[in-house]
Scaffold this motif. Structure first.
Motif, mmCIF file in Angstrom:
data_model
loop_
_atom_site.group_PDB
_atom_site.id
_atom_site.type_symbol
_atom_site.label_atom_id
_atom_site.label_comp_id
_atom_site.label_asym_id
_atom_site.label_seq_id
_atom_site.Cartn_x
_atom_site.Cartn_y
_atom_site.Cartn_z
ATOM 1 N N THR A 7 46.460 68.234 -23.924
ATOM 2 C CA THR A 7 47.083 69.099 -22.920
ATOM 3 C C THR A 7 47.240 70.517 -23.476
ATOM 4 O O THR A 7 47.038 71.498 -22.753
ATOM 5 C CB THR A 7 48.448 68.506 -22.495
ATOM 6 N N ASP A 15 45.415 66.628 -15.557
ATOM 7 C CA ASP A 15 45.920 66.078 -16.809
ATOM 8 C C ASP A 15 46.161 64.572 -16.672
ATOM 9 O O ASP A 15 46.597 64.102 -15.626
ATOM 10 C CB ASP A 15 47.248 66.795 -17.143
ATOM 11 N N GLU A 16 45.873 63.870 -17.748
ATOM 12 C CA GLU A 16 46.261 62.472 -17.887
ATOM 13 C C GLU A 16 45.608 61.537 -16.885
ATOM 14 O O GLU A 16 46.283 60.770 -16.194
ATOM 15 C CB GLU A 16 47.780 62.324 -17.814
HETATM 16 MG MG MG Z 1 48.845 65.338 -22.601
#
Ligand code: MG
Ligand code: ADP
Length: 308
Positions: free
Chosen positions: A124, A178-179
């Motif tokens: 991230t 993200d993720e």
């Molecule tokens: Mg992350």
């Protein structure tokens, strides 16, 4: 064209400049000109130098406020720069590998990136640092969690508003998702994510994904549709690159035993590229995807014999 040196219909010493400066949106000049004029008078500064100083400061102030506003709008969960990333913790990753993503070409050439690795590896951080660079280069970025995007678009799709809702994810120059895979996403996951990827891909707009899922074929399981998930990855990697972060977790780097498994990696290179591979001799995209799909990682030895 107006000649500013013709006699003025008002007294230049008493006219209130504020409305004019407001009309021109010269906010720095509005607050600073009185003091700057006094300084320039006392230091015998020429008209030209005064103008240069004033305009330079006005432009710099505007840039700073644009960056502040764009950074706020991007909704990063935290702000990190590439300068703050400690590459010594990720010995298989070099700053040069990220070079193609740090300049304006990231946006103008629509480059994409998938950052893969276990938690705490800095996925991230890197995604945000790249998007922040894009902001510094004058572009707009948006950060979203995969789960948030999928929930939002699935709800809007059920209300018949998908097309309109998509614009929030398609318009920004750079989109971070993200993720992917941390949570099991809802049943419409692949479908709504595909719309985002398809539209951005068609417009050559960059996307940055982070994921803990390896190999990427596992996206089929978390998105509940193997074929669509494969298509999503294929679109992203067409002008993109997969970077695997193998070093220890930053969060638990003081606990060497926790990271034993990641220390055991050999000197495999950590990147597999799409079409726009740059720095290193790398496998062709077709071969890369075959390796990705099989879950194998090419070793230096295998690569050198296979691709020289
Ligand atoms: Mg992350
Ligand atoms: P991930 O997304 O891989 O789980 P994060 O990017 O959220 O990891 O990193 C967790 C925290 O550790 C963040 O504060 C990040 O800035 C920091 N961090 C991770 N790796 C590094 C690194 N190599 N250098 C500096 N900070 C790092």
């Amino acid at each position: 064209m107006l000649n500013p040196l013709v006699p003025l219909p008002f007294d230049p010493h008493t006219i209130d400049l504020d409305p004019l400066l407001r009309q021109l949106h010269l906010s720095y000049t509005r607050t600073a000109w009185v003091e700057l004029v006094a300084q320039c008078d006392s230091q015998n500064v020429s008209c030209r130098e005064f103008l240069v100083r004033l305009l330079t400061a006005e432009v710099a102030t505007r840039q700073q406020s644009r960056i502040r506003k764009s950074t706020h709008q991007a909704r990063f969960p935290f702000l990190k720069t590439i300068e703050e990333f400690d590459f010594s913790l990720q010995p298989h990753l070099r700053l040069a590998t990220l070079g193609p993503f740090l300049g304006p070409e990231m946006v103008t050439e629509g480059r994409c990136l998938i950052l893969q690795g276990e938690p705490g590896r800095g996925k991230t951080h890197i995604a945000i640092a790249i998007a922040y660079r894009a902001i510094l280069n004058g572009f707009i970025a948006k950060f979203t969690h995969a789960a948030e995007l999928i929930d939002h678009l699935s709800a809007e799709s059920r209300k018949g508003n998908l097309r309109q809702a998509l614009t929030a994810y398609v318009n920004p120059h750079v989109l971070i998702i993200d993720e992917v895979g941390y949570l099991s996403h809802g049943p419409e996951a692949a479908n709504v994510l595909f719309h985002v990827v398809q539209q951005r891909h068609a417009k050559k707009k960059p996307m940055i994904f982070t994921t803990n899922k390896a190999p990427l074929t596992q996206w089929g399981d978390v998105l509940h549709d193997k074929d669509l998930a494969d298509t999503i990855v294929d679109r992203v990697l067409e002008r993109g690159r997969l970077i695997v972060l193998q070093g220890p977790s930053y969060r638990t780097k003081h606990l060497p035993k926790l990271d034993q498994s990641s220390q055991q990696h050999d000197h495999q290179l950590d990147t597999i590229s799409g079409k726009n591979a740059t720095q290193f001799p790398e496998p062709t995209r077709a071969f890369s995807l075959a390796l990705l799909w099989s879950g194998r990682r090419p070793s230096v030895r295998k690569r050198s014999s296979a691709f020289c």
